[in-house]
Every structure is written in C-alpha cells, then in structure tokens.
Design a protein around this motif. Structure first.
Motif, PDB file in Angstrom:
ATOM      1  N   ASP A  65       3.442  -2.342   7.406  1.00  0.00           N
ATOM      2  CA  ASP A  65       4.639  -1.788   7.284  1.00  0.00           C
ATOM      3  C   ASP A  65       4.715  -1.505   5.840  1.00  0.00           C
ATOM      4  OD1 ASP A  65       4.364  -1.522   9.901  1.00  0.00           O
ATOM      5  OD2 ASP A  65       5.951  -2.959  10.473  1.00  0.00           O
ATOM      6  N   TYR A  66       5.091  -2.727   5.097  1.00  0.00           N
ATOM      7  CA  TYR A  66       5.549  -2.512   3.606  1.00  0.00           C
ATOM      8  C   TYR A  66       4.739  -1.579   2.950  1.00  0.00           C
ATOM      9  CZ  TYR A  66       7.452  -4.478  -0.549  1.00  0.00           C
ATOM     10  OH  TYR A  66       8.100  -4.206  -1.922  1.00  0.00           O
ATOM     11  N   VAL A  67       3.161  -1.569   3.010  1.00  0.00           N
ATOM     12  CA  VAL A  67       2.380  -0.774   2.262  1.00  0.00           C
ATOM     13  C   VAL A  67       2.970   0.745   2.769  1.00  0.00           C
ATOM     14  CG1 VAL A  67       0.230   0.387   2.151  1.00  0.00           C
ATOM     15  CG2 VAL A  67       0.615  -1.955   1.925  1.00  0.00           C
ATOM     16  N   THR A  80      -5.155  -0.346  -0.563  1.00  0.00           N
ATOM     17  CA  THR A  80      -4.742  -1.767  -0.304  1.00  0.00           C
ATOM     18  C   THR A  80      -5.277  -2.149   1.170  1.00  0.00           C
ATOM     19  OG1 THR A  80      -3.200  -2.007  -2.081  1.00  0.00           O
ATOM     20  CG2 THR A  80      -3.220  -3.618  -0.490  1.00  0.00           C
ATOM     21  N   ALA A  81      -5.731  -2.829   1.369  1.00  0.00           N
ATOM     22  CA  ALA A  81      -6.153  -3.339   2.884  1.00  0.00           C
ATOM     23  C   ALA A  81      -5.798  -4.999   3.018  1.00  0.00           C
ATOM     24  CB  ALA A  81      -7.581  -2.917   3.304  1.00  0.00           C
ATOM     25  N   PHE A  82      -5.395  -4.888   4.316  1.00  0.00           N
ATOM     26  CA  PHE A  82      -4.932  -6.524   4.430  1.00  0.00           C
ATOM     27  C   PHE A  82      -5.962  -6.924   5.803  1.00  0.00           C
ATOM     28  CE2 PHE A  82      -2.946 -10.069   6.833  1.00  0.00           C
ATOM     29  CZ  PHE A  82      -2.376 -10.446   5.727  1.00  0.00           C
ATOM     30  N   ILE A  95      -6.180  -9.874   0.992  1.00  0.00           N
ATOM     31  CA  ILE A  95      -5.816  -8.376   0.570  1.00  0.00           C
ATOM     32  C   ILE A  95      -7.075  -7.900  -0.291  1.00  0.00           C
ATOM     33  CG2 ILE A  95      -4.301  -7.117  -0.878  1.00  0.00           C
ATOM     34  CD1 ILE A  95      -1.911  -8.766   0.245  1.00  0.00           C
ATOM     35  N   VAL A  96      -7.555  -6.748  -0.034  1.00  0.00           N
ATOM     36  CA  VAL A  96      -8.575  -6.193  -0.968  1.00  0.00           C
ATOM     37  C   VAL A  96      -8.034  -4.971  -1.485  1.00  0.00           C
ATOM     38  CG1 VAL A  96     -10.871  -4.971  -1.104  1.00  0.00           C
ATOM     39  CG2 VAL A  96     -10.240  -7.105   0.661  1.00  0.00           C
TER      40      VAL A  96
END
Length: 280
Positions: A65-67, A80-82, A95-96
């Motif tokens: 949600d923040y991204v 960015t991926a979590f 995080i990548v």
C-alpha cells in the motif's frame, strides 16, 4: 532456479558470495548487491524475521500500500518488491529493488559538489518532498515520508527516492514507535529501547509532518556542509514559500538557523554507530 529460490540461497550464503554491502550503517539492515547471478542488478534488503504471522502479513500489505501511495502522490521509485521468505523457522521480510548506479547516491554528491551544484540537488530533493505532500491528501489514513538526503539518488538532474521501510502508512504513532524497535538491526537498540519507548516513538514525528521533512532536509545539508549553511537556509526559506506555501508559515521559522537533530536521537546514533550513510 527461480528468482525467489536464488534470493533464499543468497540470504543463506556467506558475505563473500552475497557481494559487497552497499550500505553498512542503515538502522534496519545492511543492504547488499550480489556480485553475480540473476539478481546482480538488484539491491537486497533483509530484515529481522518474526514468528508472528499476522504481524508480518500486515507488514507485507502495508508495504504494498505504501509503494502504491508513493506512486499516487507522484513519487518515483526504482522497481521494488516485498517478499516473506520462510528461513530457519521464521518468516523473513525481504525487499528486492532495482539497483541504482553506485555513484548516484545524493549524499556523497552533495559533499563533493560546488555550492551551486549542491543547491541544485537540494532543489531536486525538495521538489520530491513538495510533490508528495501537495498530493498526500489523495491517500486515505495516516501516511508519512522520510526524505533524508541519504534516501535519495541524484540522476540526470532529478532526485530519486528509494526508501520504503518501514512502510509509513496505516500504522498508528504508537505502532510505528514499536516497529522502530522490533525491526532494528541493532541488538543494543532492542535491549535498551523499550526503556526509552517514548523517545524512540518520537523519532518518527518528522516523517509525518510536511514542514518538518523540509526542515530535516535543510538540517542534513547544513550538517554535511556547515560552512555553506547560510545558503542552504536561504534556499529552504525560498523553497517553502514557492513550492510548499501551505506549510511555509510553520517551516520558515525553523530555518532561520541550522536545524539540529534532537539530542536523544544524536545520542542513539552515536551509540549505534549510525553516521548517515546512504540507506539504499
């Protein structure tokens, strides 16, 4: 081998195989970029694992949600991926993120630039701050932003923000204060922090205040280049008037003299060995 399998392998690997750490002094982790392999164009950030599944799943949702909130407000991020990886009996947040050129970090560039160049970088960072806060009303609920100089790259005349942890959305002030301890990479902070919870909780307040994020940026520049403080203060006051007029009345008085960090946070940083290196 899938990227997630490679990611798990790298997290288990020793530091030599992981590759060079790209930041040694982050508060939450020491990100690294693999020296070879399918993830060599990524920066990997590994956080403390927890056994509380619900808490971690909430963290993952808040990060997504923040991204999305940063995109909604007009703040560009590297891809960015979590992920939550199951490793040694605990789920590990990872995080990548697409890697940025090592020479693009804003902090060393501001230190090395001539004064006009440093002010140009401040302007670029300021525009990102103004863009976020001028559009933050589009985001539902409590949302914050941590635009310190060390959380920016500077590429092709533009500032690029890259810090998404902790995700400054949805969590209450007290919840975020506890997160600052729960996910700290410093064992000392996790030991002594609960006795200083009120002060630790206060660390975040700047991140949820439009004027204070601008003041914080100016304060960082003044500490990096104290001989040029007058120019940075002049820039900050002018920027508040023209780019963040809703908050200018509150921000400008805080930029009449070089802003200082709270004494308790300065103390924490010294004890923990944090010196403001890029938190990529």
């Amino acid at each position: 081998m899938s990227d997630l399998a490679e990611l798990e392998r790298l997290i288990r690997a020793d530091s030599a195989e992981r590759g060079q750490a790209v930041s040694k002094l982050g508060y939450f982790c020491a990100p690294f970029r693999p020296s070879a392999g399918p993830l060599s164009d990524k920066v990997i950030k590994v956080y403390r694992g927890l056994r509380n599944v619900a808490e971690l799943e909430r963290l993952a949702q808040c990060h997504d949600d923040y991204v999305a909130a940063l995109a909604l407000t007009g703040v560009d991020l590297p891809e960015t991926a979590f992920h939550l990886l199951q490793i040694d009996g605990a789920r590990i947040p990872v995080i990548v993120q697409d890697a940025l050129p090592s020479d693009s970090m804003m902090r060393p560039q501001i230190i090395a630039a001539d004064l006009d160049g440093a002010v140009e970088m401040m302007e670029a960072a300021g525009q990102v701050i103004a863009t976020f806060w001028n559009n933050a009303d589009k985001v539902d609920g409590r949302v914050g932003f941590h635009p310190s100089i060390r959380n920016f790259a500077y590429l092709d005349g533009k500032a690029l923000f890259f810090d998404t942890f902790p995700p400054l959305i949805h969590y209450s002030r007290d919840e975020m204060g506890k997160m600052l301890l729960t996910f700290s990479d410093k064992r000392l902070m996790r030991w002594v922090g609960p006795f200083l919870q009120k002060k630790v909780t206060g660390i975040q307040d700047e991140w949820y205040s439009a004027p204070e994020t601008l003041v914080g940026l100016v304060g960082s520049a003044c500490r990096l280049r104290p001989d040029d403080s007058d120019r940075f203060l002049e820039w900050g006051q002018d920027f508040a008037r023209r780019a963040m007029p809703r908050w200018a009345e509150e921000a400008i008085p805080e930029m009449k003299a070089p802003p200082k960090l709270p004494a308790y946070w300065t103390g924490f940083r010294k004890v923990l060995g944090l010196q403001g290196e890029p938190n990529v």
